[in-house]
Design a protein around this motif. Sequence first.
Motif, short mmCIF file in Angstrom:
data_model
loop_
_atom_site.label_atom_id
_atom_site.label_comp_id
_atom_site.label_asym_id
_atom_site.label_seq_id
_atom_site.Cartn_x
_atom_site.Cartn_y
_atom_site.Cartn_z
N THR A 1 15.49 -20.02 56.95
CA THR A 1 14.88 -20.71 55.54
C THR A 1 14.77 -19.34 54.77
OG1 THR A 1 13.61 -22.05 56.73
CG2 THR A 1 12.65 -21.87 54.72
N VAL A 2 14.47 -18.17 54.98
CA VAL A 2 14.24 -17.36 54.33
C VAL A 2 15.22 -16.59 53.09
CG1 VAL A 2 14.24 -15.18 54.15
CG2 VAL A 2 12.63 -16.24 55.72
N ASN A 3 16.96 -16.98 53.99
CA ASN A 3 18.18 -16.71 53.38
C ASN A 3 18.59 -18.01 52.55
OD1 ASN A 3 18.75 -14.68 55.21
ND2 ASN A 3 20.17 -16.07 56.46
N ARG A 4 18.03 -19.72 52.62
CA ARG A 4 18.00 -20.16 52.03
C ARG A 4 17.28 -20.14 50.72
NH1 ARG A 4 17.42 -23.78 56.07
NH2 ARG A 4 15.43 -24.15 55.57
N LEU A 5 16.04 -19.58 50.56
CA LEU A 5 15.13 -19.31 49.87
C LEU A 5 16.10 -17.97 48.60
CD1 LEU A 5 12.56 -19.92 48.49
CD2 LEU A 5 11.60 -17.88 49.76
N THR A 6 16.69 -17.20 49.15
CA THR A 6 17.34 -15.82 48.95
C THR A 6 18.38 -16.36 48.44
OG1 THR A 6 16.65 -15.05 50.77
CG2 THR A 6 17.41 -13.36 49.19
N ASN A 7 19.12 -17.01 48.86
CA ASN A 7 20.70 -17.90 48.39
C ASN A 7 20.56 -19.03 48.09
OD1 ASN A 7 22.16 -14.75 49.20
ND2 ASN A 7 20.98 -15.48 50.80
N PRO A 8 20.35 -19.50 46.90
CA PRO A 8 19.41 -21.40 47.36
C PRO A 8 20.84 -21.83 47.95
CG PRO A 8 18.16 -19.77 46.15
CD PRO A 8 19.64 -18.79 46.01
N VAL A 9 20.20 -22.73 47.93
CA VAL A 9 21.45 -24.38 47.79
C VAL A 9 22.14 -24.75 46.51
CG1 VAL A 9 21.45 -26.94 49.08
CG2 VAL A 9 20.60 -25.23 50.02
N GLU B 1 10.56 -10.47 41.06
CA GLU B 1 9.03 -9.97 40.42
C GLU B 1 7.69 -11.71 41.13
OE1 GLU B 1 8.59 -8.19 37.05
OE2 GLU B 1 9.68 -9.18 36.35
N PHE B 2 6.62 -11.13 40.83
CA PHE B 2 5.84 -11.40 41.66
C PHE B 2 4.99 -11.37 39.79
CE2 PHE B 2 1.69 -13.08 42.03
CZ PHE B 2 0.88 -13.60 43.56
N LEU B 3 3.80 -12.41 38.99
CA LEU B 3 3.64 -12.01 37.62
C LEU B 3 2.25 -13.24 38.18
CD1 LEU B 3 2.99 -10.22 34.86
CD2 LEU B 3 4.13 -13.10 34.20
N PHE B 4 0.81 -12.27 37.38
CA PHE B 4 -0.35 -13.40 37.13
C PHE B 4 -0.82 -13.48 35.60
CE2 PHE B 4 -1.85 -11.53 41.74
CZ PHE B 4 -2.49 -12.50 41.98
N GLN C 1 2.73 -14.62 48.42
CA GLN C 1 2.99 -13.62 48.10
C GLN C 1 3.89 -13.12 49.39
OE1 GLN C 1 0.48 -9.94 48.05
NE2 GLN C 1 -0.68 -11.74 48.30
N LYS C 2 4.38 -13.98 50.26
CA LYS C 2 4.66 -13.71 50.90
C LYS C 2 5.73 -14.56 50.45
CE LYS C 2 3.81 -14.66 55.85
NZ LYS C 2 3.40 -15.46 56.63
N LEU C 3 5.50 -15.73 50.62
CA LEU C 3 7.25 -16.42 49.61
C LEU C 3 7.95 -15.17 48.40
CD1 LEU C 3 5.84 -19.78 48.91
CD2 LEU C 3 7.68 -19.50 50.37
N ASN C 4 6.85 -14.49 47.78
CA ASN C 4 7.38 -13.89 46.62
C ASN C 4 8.43 -12.51 47.84
OD1 ASN C 4 6.34 -10.68 45.60
ND2 ASN C 4 8.02 -11.84 43.98
N SER C 5 8.36 -12.36 48.37
CA SER C 5 8.82 -11.68 49.75
C SER C 5 9.97 -12.00 50.13
CB SER C 5 7.66 -10.88 50.33
OG SER C 5 7.55 -11.45 51.69
N PHE C 6 9.98 -12.88 50.13
CA PHE C 6 11.11 -13.49 50.86
C PHE C 6 12.51 -13.90 49.69
CE2 PHE C 6 9.29 -16.67 53.98
CZ PHE C 6 8.73 -15.36 54.77
N GLY C 7 12.00 -13.56 48.74
CA GLY C 7 12.62 -13.70 47.10
C GLY C 7 12.18 -14.50 46.15
N ALA C 8 11.67 -15.14 46.05
CA ALA C 8 11.23 -15.58 44.96
C ALA C 8 10.72 -15.45 44.08
CB ALA C 8 10.02 -17.56 45.71
N THR C 9 10.85 -15.71 42.53
CA THR C 9 9.94 -15.34 41.66
C THR C 9 8.67 -16.15 41.87
OG1 THR C 9 12.63 -15.22 40.60
CG2 THR C 9 10.29 -15.05 38.92
N VAL C 10 7.44 -15.65 41.71
CA VAL C 10 6.70 -15.95 41.53
C VAL C 10 5.62 -15.90 40.07
CG1 VAL C 10 4.47 -16.93 42.96
CG2 VAL C 10 6.30 -16.59 44.23
N ILE C 11 5.35 -17.39 39.94
CA ILE C 11 4.82 -16.94 37.97
C ILE C 11 3.15 -17.45 39.25
CG2 ILE C 11 3.79 -16.92 36.38
CD1 ILE C 11 6.64 -16.82 35.65
#
Length: 273
Positions: A24-32, A80-83, A232-242
Amino acid sequence: MREQGSRGSRGAGEQGEKTFTQSTVNRLTNPVTTAAQNDSATQPPNCSSSNMVQLRSVTKTYGNGCHALLDVNLEVKQKEFLFVTGPSGSGKSTLLKLLYGGELPTQGEVIVNECNVSSLRGDRLSLFRRRIGIIFQDYKLIYQRTVAENVTFVLEAQGYTRKEIQRRLEPTLKLVGLLAKADCFPDQLSGGEQQRVSIARAIVATPPLILADEPTGNLDPDNSWQVMQILQKLNSFGATVIVTTHDEQLVRRCNKPVVQVRNGRLYRQSVVK
Ligand code: ADP
């Protein structure tokens, strides 16, 4: 992340345990690969591929004359993670709406995941939105459906096979700590759990961009922190989070980059200590 410093409106449309599998982590980093990604018409050539989000001189004025955003420039890099902080009514939600195409800018350009959002209509806009996980303050769950059904519904609507849906469901529910509640209905859950269902729904298709609009607005400090840990975990898996929030304490605790919106203008803030 870098920042310096509206037309019409349209409608809109996704852990915390350590068992989110490597696949799942791989899919997040290399999305379908999706139809949206394959559609060259949705991909303008003039956007740096390392930018997930770019706002260029964006102004949003609503039909009633309210200037929600004024000449906003912002770059958010991939992963990136941005507030986005600021008082109520300052323009935070408007900023997110522009990113998923819920509102159109009055002036300027909004580029997300290499798409010029203003140019998208109909199916292209729908396909574009599939690449964004959106989390709202009020969860927006379907109360007649179970937790699992609330999550799989998104994939069914996108035409995923039953096998792929089942493959994604369990690790996603584990990630948000709700596997044991898969068959519960939302009204059998606490507010924090309901918000985690809405996060599961937002991430089950492993979008590269996650937008969370005041995700902790209705939660107590413990549940708020749980939600932030998941993001934050999702961000560490490679997602950009705002994430938009007015919870300064939470922002301080997370120690991530912050921009502030005040009266429609965007200001960079060093990490709040
Ligand atoms: P925030 O998320 O920071 O609370 P919003 O982006 O929701 O701020 O709103 C920014 C400003 O735009 C506010 O003055 C609000 O009243 C106004 N606004 C938001 N949505 C609309 C709308 N659909 N029509 C007119 N004005 C709006």
